[in-house]
Enzyme design. Structure first.
Site, PDB file in Angstrom:
ATOM      1  N   ARG A 198       0.837  -1.193   0.000  1.00 14.67           N
ATOM      2  CA  ARG A 198       0.000   0.000   0.000  1.00 14.67           C
ATOM      3  C   ARG A 198       0.877   1.250   0.000  1.00 14.67           C
ATOM      4  NH1 ARG A 198      -3.156  -0.383   5.246  1.00 14.67           N
ATOM      5  NH2 ARG A 198      -1.763  -2.051   5.872  1.00 14.67           N
ATOM      6  N   ASN A 199       2.158   1.078  -0.319  1.00 19.27           N
ATOM      7  CA  ASN A 199       3.113   2.188  -0.211  1.00 19.27           C
ATOM      8  C   ASN A 199       4.046   2.253  -1.405  1.00 19.27           C
ATOM      9  OD1 ASN A 199       2.684   3.266   2.589  1.00 19.27           O
ATOM     10  ND2 ASN A 199       3.049   1.119   3.072  1.00 19.27           N
TER      11      ASN A 199
END
Ligand code: ZN
Lengths: 380, 77
Positions: A191-192
């Site tokens: 998610r990064n």
């Protein structure tokens, strides 16, 4: 190639004249409007990401998942996939058809097999290990309607994908891996945007497999999370400059995060098994939030599943050591704290707020430039 | 669940010495009963026994369509 979970790859995309008719006109069938979260579950069922599920769970599967982390037929499954509806919102009942509409389009037709009542406290305690309303997963469950509809679905119209060129279904990744000749594939969920620690972790895993699937979860996010655009662009930059292209695939998974920690780690690995991956990277506090889960609970839970087939790769957290002059973890480096720099999230905030490009041992310049250039790096 | 609980489990017989050996073995492990240990081992054995997907689940036509899309997106040459 690894078998789909439960043995069969599910495809619930409806074709033919019935689809064409229902896709535009529900006729006499009652209609229920669904939100993005339910729509993405629906799409994931239809595409086989959630194989062997063919619809929203009926009561026996739901109860068994809550209590035993398995479907009624003993196949491992940890996250309830359900359709909760508010009392009085749906006139249809058991045995009836129901059109599920999303953003004004008839997305699917469902055959209501069974309805049952939701007990939010029981649900949350089982799935999240807490009923604390501050927990973001619990908060969502508390907003659910109390009536749950279970039954098989057929997809009429696909959910709009914000990044259609990155959207691959299990049938597609399986053909892709086969064409590339990969027998073993490790999946990395993220998610990064990637820092050097992520790259090191992925390349360590890739050393032991034929291929790497980088599979960001896109969709609804919390305020302050990175936007999907920045994550994809930064990975494209990283892959372009630092990865052998014939060993890596970047594709998205549109799905809501539940923040269910250990249970969600199993769920995430099941989806990647359906994609054709043989291995799945599980780091520290996978799918965690706040301090609700022990840092390595999401790794320990795998010991309860002898029959998952996809194998986890467990990693500790990586740091940079100035004495070793490399990325290390506490197993590989003897040096004291003053030699260590952590890959902190604040590093990325500094890029955005001050335009400061981090040192190369922390983040690749090409990645930092993408973040710096982004107009909207974070979800507002 | 309790109302149909007994329908969910079957009793099977294993030799007593094997039972005792397992009982001795699971002390201090995560297994809280011989049954849970035996269930774990059987699930593992059964899952390893499944016939593997030989990649022939798609028709030739479907597979060509998929390859066409993968090529158009740049995933395949
Ligand atoms: Zn060191």
């Amino acid at each position: 190639m690894i078998n789909p979970h439960g043995g069969e790859l599910i495809d619930r995309n409806m074709e033919g004249p019935a689809r064409e008719r229902l896709a535009v006109d529900p006729q006499d069938i009652p209609v229920f409007d669904i939100d993005n979260d339910i729509a993405s579950d629906l799409q994931n069922i239809a595409d086989g990401n959630y194989s062997p599920l063919t619809g929203f769970m009926t009561r026996n599967d739901y109860d068994n998942v809550l209590e035993h982390m398995r479907l009624e037929n003993d196949v491992p499954w940890t996250i309830p996939i359900i359709l909760p509806v508010p009392e009085g919102a749906v006139s249809a009942g058991e045995g009836d058809d129901l059109i599920l509409r999303h953003n004004g389009r008839n997305m699917a037709v469902m055959k209501i097999e069974e309805e049952f009542e939701l007990d939010p406290a029981r649900h949350s305690q089982a799935v999240f290990g807490t009923t604390d309303p501050e927990h973001p997963g619990v908060a969502v469950v508390n907003e659910y309607g109390k009536r749950v509809l279970g039954g098989e679905i057929w997809l009429l119209n696909e959910m709009e994908s914000p990044f259609p060129t990155y959207h691959l279904k299990p049938a597609e990744t399986r053909v892709l891996f086969q064409e590339r000749g990969w027998e073993t594939v490790v999946a990395f969920q993220t998610r990064n945007p990637p820092h050097v620690g992520h790259e090191y972790l992925q390349k360590t895993a890739l050393t032991m497999t034929d291929g790497l699937l980088i599979n960001p979860v896109i969709g609804r996010k919390k305020q302050g999370d990175f936007t999907d655009r920045v994550i994809l662009d930064s990975y494209d930059a990283l892959i372009d400059h630092y990865y052998p292209k014939d060993r890596v695939v970047l594709s998205t998974l549109q799905m809501v995060m539940r923040y269910a920690g250990p249970r969600e780690a199993i769920h995430h690995s099941i989806i990647r098994k359906n994609f054709g991956c043989t291995h799945f990277i599980v780091g520290r506090d996978h799918a965690g939030v706040g301090n609700y889960y022990e840092p390595f609970a999401a790794q320990e839970i795998f010991s309860e599943f002898a029959d998952l087939e996809i194998k986890p790769f467990f990693f500790r957290s990586f740091k940079y050591c100035h004495a070793c002059m490399s990325v290390v973890n506490e197993k590989t480096c003897p040096h004291p704290d003053e030699k260590i720099t952590n890959f902190a999230g604040t590093m990325v905030r500094k890029i955005v707020n001050e335009g400061a490009i981090p040192p190369p041992e922390m983040m690749r310049a090409e990645v930092a430039e993408v973040i710096k250039a982004a107009e909207v790096p974070f979800v507002q | 669940m309790t109302d149909n609980g007994d329908k969910k489990y079957s009793t099977i017989s294993i030799p007593k010495p094997l039972f005792d050996k397992i009982k001795g073995r699971i002390d201090g492990t995560g297994f809280n009963s011989v049954s849970s240990y035996v269930t774990y081992v059987l699930r593992q054995v059964i899952s390893q026994d499944e016939p593997k997907d030989e990649g022939d689940v798609f028709s030739k036509e479907d597979e060509e369509k998929i390859k066409e899309r993968l090529r158009s997106l740049g995933y395949l040459d």
